[in-house]
Motif scaffolding. Structure first.
Motif, PDB file in Angstrom:
ATOM      1  N   SER A 199       0.805  -1.154   0.069  1.00  0.00           N
ATOM      2  CA  SER A 199      -0.073   0.069   0.116  1.00  0.00           C
ATOM      3  C   SER A 199       0.985   1.237  -0.058  1.00  0.00           C
ATOM      4  N   LEU A 200       1.934   1.242   0.728  1.00  0.00           N
ATOM      5  CA  LEU A 200       2.757   2.465   0.952  1.00  0.00           C
ATOM      6  C   LEU A 200       3.175   3.051  -0.380  1.00  0.00           C
ATOM      7  N   PRO A 201       3.688   2.022  -1.400  1.00  0.00           N
ATOM      8  CA  PRO A 201       4.086   2.795  -2.755  1.00  0.00           C
ATOM      9  C   PRO A 201       2.928   3.370  -3.573  1.00  0.00           C
ATOM     10  N   PHE A 202       1.780   2.581  -3.341  1.00  0.00           N
ATOM     11  CA  PHE A 202       0.768   3.002  -4.096  1.00  0.00           C
ATOM     12  C   PHE A 202       0.300   4.383  -3.692  1.00  0.00           C
ATOM     13  N   ILE A 203       0.272   4.698  -2.215  1.00  0.00           N
ATOM     14  CA  ILE A 203      -0.085   6.035  -1.498  1.00  0.00           C
ATOM     15  C   ILE A 203       0.783   7.069  -1.867  1.00  0.00           C
ATOM     16  N   PHE A 204       2.129   6.701  -2.009  1.00  0.00           N
ATOM     17  CA  PHE A 204       3.173   7.677  -2.572  1.00  0.00           C
ATOM     18  C   PHE A 204       2.778   8.125  -3.785  1.00  0.00           C
TER      19      PHE A 204
ATOM     20  N   SER B 264       1.170  12.215  -7.650  1.00  0.00           N
ATOM     21  CA  SER B 264       0.494  12.561  -8.904  1.00  0.00           C
ATOM     22  C   SER B 264      -0.572  13.769  -8.754  1.00  0.00           C
ATOM     23  N   VAL B 265      -1.250  13.626  -7.417  1.00  0.00           N
ATOM     24  CA  VAL B 265      -2.094  14.877  -7.104  1.00  0.00           C
ATOM     25  C   VAL B 265      -1.207  16.144  -7.141  1.00  0.00           C
ATOM     26  N   MET B 266      -0.288  15.941  -6.273  1.00  0.00           N
ATOM     27  CA  MET B 266       0.468  17.098  -5.874  1.00  0.00           C
ATOM     28  C   MET B 266       1.267  17.753  -7.281  1.00  0.00           C
ATOM     29  N   ASN B 267       1.611  16.746  -8.134  1.00  0.00           N
ATOM     30  CA  ASN B 267       2.431  17.053  -9.327  1.00  0.00           C
ATOM     31  C   ASN B 267       1.413  17.680 -10.412  1.00  0.00           C
ATOM     32  N   SER B 268       0.083  17.386 -10.393  1.00  0.00           N
ATOM     33  CA  SER B 268      -0.927  18.076 -11.100  1.00  0.00           C
ATOM     34  C   SER B 268      -1.298  19.390 -10.937  1.00  0.00           C
ATOM     35  N   ILE B 269      -0.872  19.782  -9.655  1.00  0.00           N
ATOM     36  CA  ILE B 269      -1.260  21.179  -9.452  1.00  0.00           C
ATOM     37  C   ILE B 269      -0.275  22.081  -9.977  1.00  0.00           C
TER      38      ILE B 269
ATOM     39  N   TYR C 228      10.458  20.208  -3.718  1.00  0.00           N
ATOM     40  CA  TYR C 228      10.707  19.197  -2.224  1.00  0.00           C
ATOM     41  C   TYR C 228       9.498  19.263  -1.541  1.00  0.00           C
ATOM     42  N   ILE C 229       8.628  20.172  -1.724  1.00  0.00           N
ATOM     43  CA  ILE C 229       7.278  19.905  -0.941  1.00  0.00           C
ATOM     44  C   ILE C 229       6.614  18.852  -1.860  1.00  0.00           C
ATOM     45  N   ILE C 230       6.839  18.807  -3.116  1.00  0.00           N
ATOM     46  CA  ILE C 230       5.676  17.640  -3.939  1.00  0.00           C
ATOM     47  C   ILE C 230       6.587  16.273  -3.522  1.00  0.00           C
ATOM     48  N   ILE C 231       7.621  16.184  -2.943  1.00  0.00           N
ATOM     49  CA  ILE C 231       7.988  14.812  -2.656  1.00  0.00           C
ATOM     50  C   ILE C 231       7.829  14.674  -1.129  1.00  0.00           C
ATOM     51  N   LEU C 232       8.149  15.720  -0.370  1.00  0.00           N
ATOM     52  CA  LEU C 232       7.874  15.700   1.217  1.00  0.00           C
ATOM     53  C   LEU C 232       6.383  15.154   1.604  1.00  0.00           C
TER      54      LEU C 232
ATOM     55  N   LEU D  29       5.722  11.555   1.152  1.00  0.00           N
ATOM     56  CA  LEU D  29       6.558  10.712   1.852  1.00  0.00           C
ATOM     57  C   LEU D  29       5.992  10.948   3.296  1.00  0.00           C
ATOM     58  N   SER D  30       5.448  12.032   3.542  1.00  0.00           N
ATOM     59  CA  SER D  30       4.844  12.203   5.131  1.00  0.00           C
ATOM     60  C   SER D  30       3.420  11.569   4.928  1.00  0.00           C
ATOM     61  N   VAL D  31       2.516  11.629   4.072  1.00  0.00           N
ATOM     62  CA  VAL D  31       1.376  10.880   3.971  1.00  0.00           C
ATOM     63  C   VAL D  31       1.589   9.381   4.024  1.00  0.00           C
ATOM     64  N   SER D  32       2.720   8.854   3.387  1.00  0.00           N
ATOM     65  CA  SER D  32       2.822   7.505   3.321  1.00  0.00           C
ATOM     66  C   SER D  32       3.474   6.886   4.692  1.00  0.00           C
ATOM     67  N   PHE D  33       4.336   7.660   5.466  1.00  0.00           N
ATOM     68  CA  PHE D  33       4.639   7.480   6.752  1.00  0.00           C
ATOM     69  C   PHE D  33       3.719   7.358   7.689  1.00  0.00           C
ATOM     70  N   LEU D  34       2.714   8.505   7.759  1.00  0.00           N
ATOM     71  CA  LEU D  34       1.586   8.694   8.750  1.00  0.00           C
ATOM     72  C   LEU D  34       0.566   7.340   8.469  1.00  0.00           C
TER      73      LEU D  34
END
Length: 215
Positions: free
Chosen positions: A20-25, A30-35, A43-47, A50-55
């Motif tokens: 699940s973690l790679p799919f969530i990432f 994809s959502v962040m990159n489409s904005i 850095y924000i687009i990657i961070l 990662l934060s959501v996956s870790f959470l």
């Protein structure tokens, strides 16, 4: 009987969590990159993904844990978990594999009736105590003592780090990853540190196995 209290992982749930973690990432990325790129820098687009996956992992980490009480006797081991007690007599074991180190520890018992019993845990993530490793070591000693006393054959399977082909594979794999890391860092300026970590982990496991044999 000596008693051991520890946690091990639910194999199916842990696999689902890891997948699940790679799919969530990827989904969040994809959502962040489409904005509009002017709103978020790279850095924000990657961070954020990662934060959501870790959470997601942090909130679900306890769901894959199973509390267990194990005991070791002269002729058997008792495993109590999920409200059930299983008594495994050593005479019923056809083969076993035990791996105990500071990262992944596991016990695999193959019974003569084709049934398998497997316990595994990631020591660094699930508990600070070393109880599961102690159970692994003491269980192997108990099985060895039983074999010698009653002169019966119980096969001990080699772990990944003990197999003869593992060291040549590890050396070749390390050289390939090292060359890729140097080439990409020098010419493409990509960050390949995530690919180096598995190599370091494999070497740590192998060296720990060598240290264990020398003791």
């Amino acid at each position: 009987m000596e008693e051991y209290r520890f946690e091990y992982i639910d194999q199916i749930k842990s696999i689902f969590l890891c997948i699940s973690l790679p799919f969530i990432f990827y989904l969040v990325f994809s959502v962040m990159n489409s904005i509009d790129g002017n709103i978020f820098n790279v850095y924000i687009i990657i961070l954020i993904p990662l934060s959501v996956s870790f959470l997601f992992y942090w909130l679900n980490r306890n769901r894959i844990k199973i509390q267990c009480i194990a005991r070791i006797g002269v002729k058997n081991t008792e495993i109590e978990s999920l409200g059930k007690l299983r008594i495994v007599c050593f005479e019923e074991i056809s083969s076993y594999r035990i791996q105990a180190n500071n990262s992944i520890s596991s016990v695999l018992i193959n019974l003569k009736g084709s049934e398998k019993i497997k316990l595994s845990t990631y020591s660094q993530f699930f508990h600070k105590s070393n109880t599961f490793n102690e159970y692994c070591f003491d269980l192997e000693d108990a099985i060895d003592s039983y074999k010698n006393k009653y002169n019966i054959e119980i096969k001990r399977e080699k772990t990944l780090f003990e197999k003869k082909r593992f060291l040549p594979f590890l050396i070749i794999f390390s050289i390939i990853c090292g060359l890729l890391f140097i080439i990409n860092t020098r010419y493409e300026n990509y960050n390949l540190w995530p690919f180096i970590f598995p190599v370091l982990w494999l070497w740590a496991g192998y060296l720990e196995q060598i240290k264990k044999k020398a003791m």
